[in-house]
Write a protein that holds these residues in place. Structure first.
Motif, PDB file in Angstrom:
ATOM      1  N   MET A   1       0.710  -1.198   0.023  1.00  0.00           N
ATOM      2  CA  MET A   1      -0.046  -0.005  -0.066  1.00  0.00           C
ATOM      3  C   MET A   1       1.041   1.214  -0.046  1.00  0.00           C
ATOM      4  SD  MET A   1      -3.243   0.754   2.468  1.00  0.00           S
ATOM      5  CE  MET A   1      -3.062  -1.042   3.027  1.00  0.00           C
ATOM      6  N   ALA A   2       1.857   1.316   0.773  1.00  0.00           N
ATOM      7  CA  ALA A   2       2.867   2.503   0.834  1.00  0.00           C
ATOM      8  C   ALA A   2       3.423   2.689  -0.454  1.00  0.00           C
ATOM      9  CB  ALA A   2       3.859   2.190   2.002  1.00  0.00           C
ATOM     10  N   ARG A   3       3.666   1.502  -1.133  1.00  0.00           N
ATOM     11  CA  ARG A   3       4.505   1.475  -2.444  1.00  0.00           C
ATOM     12  C   ARG A   3       3.483   2.124  -3.598  1.00  0.00           C
ATOM     13  NH1 ARG A   3       6.957  -3.725  -5.220  1.00  0.00           N
ATOM     14  NH2 ARG A   3       8.550  -3.537  -3.400  1.00  0.00           N
ATOM     15  N   GLY A   4       2.299   1.717  -3.272  1.00  0.00           N
ATOM     16  CA  GLY A   4       1.307   2.491  -4.317  1.00  0.00           C
ATOM     17  C   GLY A   4       0.847   3.965  -4.004  1.00  0.00           C
ATOM     18  N   LEU A   5       1.024   4.363  -2.809  1.00  0.00           N
ATOM     19  CA  LEU A   5       0.914   5.691  -2.515  1.00  0.00           C
ATOM     20  C   LEU A   5       2.264   6.421  -2.983  1.00  0.00           C
ATOM     21  CD1 LEU A   5      -0.433   5.107   1.027  1.00  0.00           C
ATOM     22  CD2 LEU A   5      -1.459   6.534  -0.716  1.00  0.00           C
TER      23      LEU A   5
ATOM     24  N   ARG B   1      10.892   4.193  -9.634  1.00  0.00           N
ATOM     25  CA  ARG B   1      11.845   3.563  -8.964  1.00  0.00           C
ATOM     26  C   ARG B   1      11.913   2.139  -9.228  1.00  0.00           C
ATOM     27  NH1 ARG B   1      14.823   8.018  -7.947  1.00  0.00           N
ATOM     28  NH2 ARG B   1      14.153   8.945  -6.090  1.00  0.00           N
ATOM     29  N   ASP B   2      13.019   1.253  -9.182  1.00  0.00           N
ATOM     30  CA  ASP B   2      13.104   0.043  -9.166  1.00  0.00           C
ATOM     31  C   ASP B   2      12.939  -0.754  -8.013  1.00  0.00           C
ATOM     32  OD1 ASP B   2      13.448   0.093 -12.217  1.00  0.00           O
ATOM     33  OD2 ASP B   2      15.669   0.182 -11.872  1.00  0.00           O
ATOM     34  N   TYR B   3      12.009  -1.803  -7.827  1.00  0.00           N
ATOM     35  CA  TYR B   3      11.971  -2.563  -6.769  1.00  0.00           C
ATOM     36  C   TYR B   3      12.535  -3.878  -6.918  1.00  0.00           C
ATOM     37  CZ  TYR B   3       8.561   1.109  -5.245  1.00  0.00           C
ATOM     38  OH  TYR B   3       8.055   2.373  -4.923  1.00  0.00           O
ATOM     39  N   ARG B   4      13.033  -4.314  -5.920  1.00  0.00           N
ATOM     40  CA  ARG B   4      13.242  -5.775  -5.886  1.00  0.00           C
ATOM     41  C   ARG B   4      12.237  -6.764  -6.394  1.00  0.00           C
ATOM     42  NH1 ARG B   4      17.054  -6.730  -0.204  1.00  0.00           N
ATOM     43  NH2 ARG B   4      18.661  -5.598  -1.041  1.00  0.00           N
TER      44      ARG B   4
ATOM     45  N   ASP C   1       9.324   4.113   1.155  1.00  0.00           N
ATOM     46  CA  ASP C   1       7.958   4.517   0.938  1.00  0.00           C
ATOM     47  C   ASP C   1       7.252   4.623   2.043  1.00  0.00           C
ATOM     48  OD1 ASP C   1       8.789   4.692  -1.841  1.00  0.00           O
ATOM     49  OD2 ASP C   1       7.811   2.418  -2.359  1.00  0.00           O
ATOM     50  N   LEU C   2       7.429   3.569   2.756  1.00  0.00           N
ATOM     51  CA  LEU C   2       6.585   3.349   4.265  1.00  0.00           C
ATOM     52  C   LEU C   2       6.814   4.691   5.016  1.00  0.00           C
ATOM     53  CD1 LEU C   2       4.818   1.743   5.933  1.00  0.00           C
ATOM     54  CD2 LEU C   2       6.843   0.860   7.023  1.00  0.00           C
ATOM     55  N   VAL C   3       8.053   5.077   5.229  1.00  0.00           N
ATOM     56  CA  VAL C   3       8.574   6.106   5.973  1.00  0.00           C
ATOM     57  C   VAL C   3       7.995   7.220   5.348  1.00  0.00           C
ATOM     58  CG1 VAL C   3      10.583   7.629   6.805  1.00  0.00           C
ATOM     59  CG2 VAL C   3      10.540   5.307   6.876  1.00  0.00           C
ATOM     60  N   HIS C   4       8.031   7.542   4.054  1.00  0.00           N
ATOM     61  CA  HIS C   4       7.313   8.763   3.345  1.00  0.00           C
ATOM     62  C   HIS C   4       5.626   8.801   3.796  1.00  0.00           C
ATOM     63  CE1 HIS C   4       5.196  10.997   0.165  1.00  0.00           C
ATOM     64  NE2 HIS C   4       5.965  11.717   0.392  1.00  0.00           N
ATOM     65  N   ALA C   5       5.042   7.603   3.680  1.00  0.00           N
ATOM     66  CA  ALA C   5       3.685   7.611   3.933  1.00  0.00           C
ATOM     67  C   ALA C   5       3.252   7.652   5.535  1.00  0.00           C
ATOM     68  CB  ALA C   5       3.134   6.243   3.497  1.00  0.00           C
ATOM     69  N   VAL C   6       4.201   7.362   6.183  1.00  0.00           N
ATOM     70  CA  VAL C   6       3.836   7.557   7.635  1.00  0.00           C
ATOM     71  C   VAL C   6       4.058   9.048   8.072  1.00  0.00           C
ATOM     72  CG1 VAL C   6       4.644   6.986  10.058  1.00  0.00           C
ATOM     73  CG2 VAL C   6       4.455   5.205   8.258  1.00  0.00           C
ATOM     74  N   PHE C   7       5.144   9.739   7.696  1.00  0.00           N
ATOM     75  CA  PHE C   7       5.437  10.856   8.110  1.00  0.00           C
ATOM     76  C   PHE C   7       5.175  12.121   7.116  1.00  0.00           C
ATOM     77  CE2 PHE C   7       8.596   8.060  10.533  1.00  0.00           C
ATOM     78  CZ  PHE C   7       8.130   8.678  11.905  1.00  0.00           C
TER      79      PHE C   7
END
Length: 193
Positions: free
Chosen positions: A64-68, A82-85, A101-107
């Motif tokens: 979900m964070a990736r989609g956001l 961005r390239d993801y593993r 991505d998760l840190v961005h979504a959270v903060f």
């Protein structure tokens, strides 16, 4: 699509002002929803990871964070993507970009809230000050207006002119404030995404 990182010193235009305002005002509800959903999902997944039920919740939260993040990259104009593993679902948990991505979504609510507050305040100052003459007469007469408290007098024309001058100050600084707020949000996104 216009880029958010245009310099602050560029000539103000209505289209730039509208784009910055739209970017900041739409960023706040997206940021609030992103923070609530990802924080809740991460906490729930982490808490339940002990019994392995939380691992799929963590993976879903990271996706979900990736989609956001994809949405925010398109809003800011970060290309290429961005390239993801590659790999199975567990590769999501090992991917450093997924964690960013998760840190961005959270903060992201922090710069979004700051920018939103400034832009809404400046637009309210513009609209309220310019239109005060139309609705100011309807306010209760038992209170003192700001110009009277500052010693300018209590005449209706004095109050109207005072608020027009205040509105002119907001109008003069509105493009700069909205540009700054949009860049605050965009720079936060660019740093993590």
């Amino acid at each position: 699509m216009t880029t958010i990182d245009a310099p602050l010193v560029s000539a103000p235009s209505f289209s730039r002002l509208a784009a910055d305002t739209r970017y900041v005002l739409s960023g706040f509800p997206i940021g609030l929803a992103a923070t609530i959903v990802t924080t809740t999902g991460f906490a729930l997944g982490l808490g339940l990871a002990v019994i392995w039920v939380g691992v799929p919740i963590l993976i879903a939260t990271m996706m979900m964070a990736r989609g956001l993040a994809v949405t925010e990259r398109s809003r800011v104009g970060i290309f290429p993507a961005r390239d993801y593993r590659q790999g199975g679902f567990l590769a999501v948990l090992a991917d450093p970009q997924s964690w960013r991505d998760l840190v961005h979504a959270v903060f992201r609510f922090i710069p979004s809230t700051i920018g939103f507050s400034f832009v809404v305040t400046w637009w309210a100052g513009v609209l309220g000050g310019l239109s005060w003459a139309l609705w100011g007469w309807a306010l209760p007469a038992d209170n003192k207006e700001l110009p009277e408290l500052l010693g300018f007098g209590d005449g209706y024309l004095t109050v109207v002119v005072f608020y027009l001058v205040i509105a002119a100050g907001f109008v003069a600084t509105l493009p700069t404030v909205t540009r700054w707020a949009a860049q605050l949000e965009a720079r936060f996104a660019r740093a993590l995404l």
